[in-house]
Scaffold this active site. Sequence first.
Site, short mmCIF file in Angstrom:
data_model
loop_
_atom_site.label_atom_id
_atom_site.label_comp_id
_atom_site.label_asym_id
_atom_site.label_seq_id
_atom_site.Cartn_x
_atom_site.Cartn_y
_atom_site.Cartn_z
N GLN A 177 0.81 -1.13 -0.09
CA GLN A 177 0.15 0.08 0.16
C GLN A 177 0.82 1.29 -0.09
O GLN A 177 0.47 2.32 -0.33
CB GLN A 177 -0.95 -0.09 1.22
CG GLN A 177 -1.85 -1.11 1.48
CD GLN A 177 -2.36 -1.11 2.92
OE1 GLN A 177 -2.56 -2.22 3.38
NE2 GLN A 177 -2.46 0.10 3.38
N CYS A 183 -6.14 -0.18 1.78
CA CYS A 183 -6.17 -1.91 2.15
C CYS A 183 -7.55 -2.51 1.42
O CYS A 183 -7.44 -3.37 0.85
CB CYS A 183 -6.04 -2.31 3.42
SG CYS A 183 -7.61 -1.37 4.49
N HIS A 324 -8.94 -3.45 9.36
CA HIS A 324 -7.81 -3.61 8.22
C HIS A 324 -8.59 -4.77 7.25
O HIS A 324 -9.03 -5.68 7.84
CB HIS A 324 -6.64 -4.18 8.85
CG HIS A 324 -5.62 -4.40 7.66
ND1 HIS A 324 -5.10 -3.52 6.91
CD2 HIS A 324 -4.57 -5.50 7.39
CE1 HIS A 324 -4.19 -3.80 6.11
NE2 HIS A 324 -3.96 -5.25 6.50
N ASN A 345 -1.95 -10.21 2.31
CA ASN A 345 -1.93 -8.76 3.16
C ASN A 345 -1.58 -7.75 2.16
O ASN A 345 -1.22 -8.35 0.97
CB ASN A 345 -0.96 -8.62 4.28
CG ASN A 345 -1.49 -7.74 5.24
OD1 ASN A 345 -2.33 -6.51 4.94
ND2 ASN A 345 -0.90 -7.77 6.34
#
Length: 378
Positions: A177, A183, A324, A345
Amino acid sequence: MLAKLSLICLILGTGDAQFFGSRSPLPSLTKTANKLTNAATNLPKTGINSLLSFNPLKLAEEALDNSWSTFQGSFDKTYKTAEEAILRKENFIENIGKIENFNKIYSSGKYSFVQQINKFADMLHHEFNSILNGFGRFHAPRVPIQKSSSFIPSANVHIPDNIDWNEKGAVTPVKSQGLCGGCYAFSAAGAIEGHTYRKTGVLTELSPQNLIDCTDPYGNEGCVGGLMDPAFQYVKDNTGINSLVNYPYEAKNDTCRYKVQNPDAETTGFVTIPEGDENALKIAVATLGPVSAAIDASQDTFQFYSSGVYFDEKCKNETMYMNHAILVVGYGVEQDGKEYWLVKNSYGPEWGIGGFFKLARNANNHCGIANIASFPLV
Ligand SMILES: *[C@@H]1O[C@H](CO)[C@@H](O)[C@H](O)[C@H]1NC(C)=O
Ligand SMILES: *[C@@H]1O[C@H](CO)[C@@H](O)[C@H](O)[C@H]1NC(C)=O
């Protein structure tokens, strides 16, 4: 309710003076050097951590300085001012101590995962958490928000014990990111990538920046934060999302520049997993593909996660704590019987297991993994 579900996840703002306000004083250098030596002895000897192994007898500032230089070199760290560099170094020293303590307790068998120095080692936890995992910034949408379809778990099918969509070619490389809280855009793009792959057999990297720049009318807030379902709806209403190549990542707010001649993927709606239902999530992941979801990523143990099955008893499982967004790409069972979710992630490939992590599964909806899970229809 919408505000409750807002997910923001900024990364790595440097030089923000407010974050230094409440830090504790710098421990004495000798004490720190001792800690560092212990840390170096206890850490897994890979990557940056292998470079921290030094002669335990030669404690001191020199060793600390070397480690600090190595860290800066390994992660291309530059700071705007000398003052910031000093504060970052203090954070680094403090974090090495924390990681050392954690891994010491790990070796006594208390934890199911290990920690490691990574690119976030110059950030204090409260800074990491407020920048990466901000919360509650979602404005009223200016377009009607579509109702999601309900997920009805498949009946009369055998659900396997392990699934990894990486192995089936449905997952693109891990992204970072950077300095942007997008996210939700990475999670949504990843889910559309996976489901489009299942439809067409072609895996195309899609553009999180397209979603960051263009979903403001749907209530999202660019690099401040947002949600996945409005992103899915935007792609449906827009009849397309551009590929990463056609709409590259900038890690900042920009104007919406969707290129109508390149609709690289489409959605026709989205489906929501029943809130908190890990079994439904398992069936969706097993039978359909990667699923977008959100977690509470606010515990300090998450910052330096390296490998193993993430479980922190302080992690919250109530929807209001979700801060998140991530992508569930599989699940499985470790040799010791621990069940886990396999999660992609967007902190870059140098965090966790090549950018992925394992999260405790069937442990009372740990960190709320099944609370805000959904996938696009393509
Ligand atoms: C980015 O855009 C959002 C609106 O989409 C706005 O709320 C936010 O303040 C902007 N951030 C910056 C850094 O300009
Ligand atoms: C959260 O975990 C507790 C047990 O620690 C469990 O009783 C509860 O049902 C869980 N809540 C949610 C929303 O998953």
